[in-house]
Scaffold this active site. Structure first.
Site, PDB file in Angstrom:
ATOM      1  CG  ASN A 199      82.424  58.352  40.174  1.00  0.00           C
ATOM      2  OD1 ASN A 199      81.574  57.897  39.983  1.00  0.00           O
ATOM      3  ND2 ASN A 199      82.446  58.886  38.460  1.00  0.00           N
ATOM      4  CG  MET A 237      78.012  63.367  38.158  1.00  0.00           C
ATOM      5  SD  MET A 237      76.536  64.588  37.755  1.00  0.00           S
ATOM      6  CE  MET A 237      75.323  63.919  36.373  1.00  0.00           C
ATOM      7  CG  ASP A 238      82.022  58.449  35.180  1.00  0.00           C
ATOM      8  OD1 ASP A 238      82.569  59.737  34.745  1.00  0.00           O
ATOM      9  OD2 ASP A 238      82.478  56.966  36.125  1.00  0.00           O
ATOM     10  CB  VAL A 239      76.232  61.003  31.644  1.00  0.00           C
ATOM     11  CG1 VAL A 239      75.448  61.010  31.245  1.00  0.00           C
ATOM     12  CG2 VAL A 239      76.413  61.557  33.028  1.00  0.00           C
ATOM     13  CE1 TYR A 248      74.653  52.133  32.483  1.00  0.00           C
ATOM     14  CE2 TYR A 248      74.038  53.520  32.368  1.00  0.00           C
ATOM     15  CZ  TYR A 248      73.856  52.521  31.840  1.00  0.00           C
ATOM     16  OH  TYR A 248      72.862  51.756  31.173  1.00  0.00           O
TER      17      TYR A 248
END
Length: 253
Positions: free
Chosen positions: A103, A129-131, A142
């Site tokens: 990440n 993926m942090d969205v 983010y």
């Protein structure tokens, strides 16, 4: 074997497992080894273990913990947290872990994904993926556990990661994390339809029906869940569960 994998996503902080809500307010849910033994008995498809403190505290992967977990797991396991070098990936895979989850390092240096995929094969590399959903329905990737805006649009970022050799995308809707109110299907669909690699939907699963929606409407190749598998009832008492094959077949078969 169901075509859609159903994956418990466990968050490691120190020596214990925790569960967050919108990436905040971690609640202790148990000892990693004990929880994994329960999932072994329930014949779970696959397991994702994310050390949420490693990058934030500036340390690398906890190799002794990874070794203990990998030796206990009967199912394939993917590990993420603090991975910044190819040598760390080599060591983690050498401990019996099937995949690594990248990440922060992918955000900091996208070419690291290419280097890792070239060395170990795309099948071993998952990019996380942090969205967040912004005003007017706009989405943004983010970093730093959901605290830092990166400026990356999720579809473009996912395509870049796929082009660099990622074998899978772990796509988490930060706002849905731990809420058990259902996946962000619009986000899942946008990303899954844009890349030619499997997308794991994460963030918001509350019922088995949510798995079917993410798979059939969102195009997810796999679904991950945390709160749904560790909490029970309106007071969120800790109880480790996993649906039966028959229950999953009814919505995913």
């Amino acid at each position: 074997m169901l075509k859609t994998r159903v994956i418990p996503a466990l968050l490691l902080r120190g020596a214990g497992l925790v569960k967050t809500t919108a990436f905040k307010n971690p609640v202790y849910v148990g000892d990693p080894i004990n929880v994994i033994r329960i999932f072994n008995e329930k014949e779970v498809d696959e397991l994702v273990l994310l050390d949420i403190a490693a990058t934030r505290t500036g340390r690398g992967p906890a190799f002794s913990t990874i070794e203990s977990i990998a030796s206990e797991c009967f199912m394939p396991v993917a590990y993420g947290g603090g991975i910044t070098t190819v040598e760390q990936v080599r060591r983690i895979l050498g401990l019996g872990v099937e995949k690594v989850v990248i990440n922060a390092a992918a955000l900091a240096d996208p070419q690291f994904v290419r280097a890792a995929a070239d060395e170990f094969g795309s099948q071993a590399i998952v990019v996380s993926m942090d969205v967040k959903r912004k005003l007017l329905g706009r989405y943004e990737v983010y970093g730093d556990s959901g605290t830092r805006s990166t400026g990356h649009e999720p579809v473009a970022y996912a395509r870049m990661m796929a082009d660099l050799g990622a074998g899978e995308i772990l796509l988490t809707a930060i706002d849905r994390d731990g809420t058990m109110k259902g996946y962000d299907i619009e986000l899942v669909s946008k990303v899954a339809s844009a890349v030619g690699i499997p997308v794991i939907a994460s963030g918001g699963a509350g019922t088995i029906a949510d798995f079917g929606v993410a798979s059939k409407q969102g195009g997810a190749a796999a679904v991950a869940a945390g709160a749904m598998f560790v909490f029970h009832g309106p007071h969120r008492a800790v109880l480790i569960t996993y649906p039966s094959h028959a229950e999953l077949s009814a919505v995913l078969g």
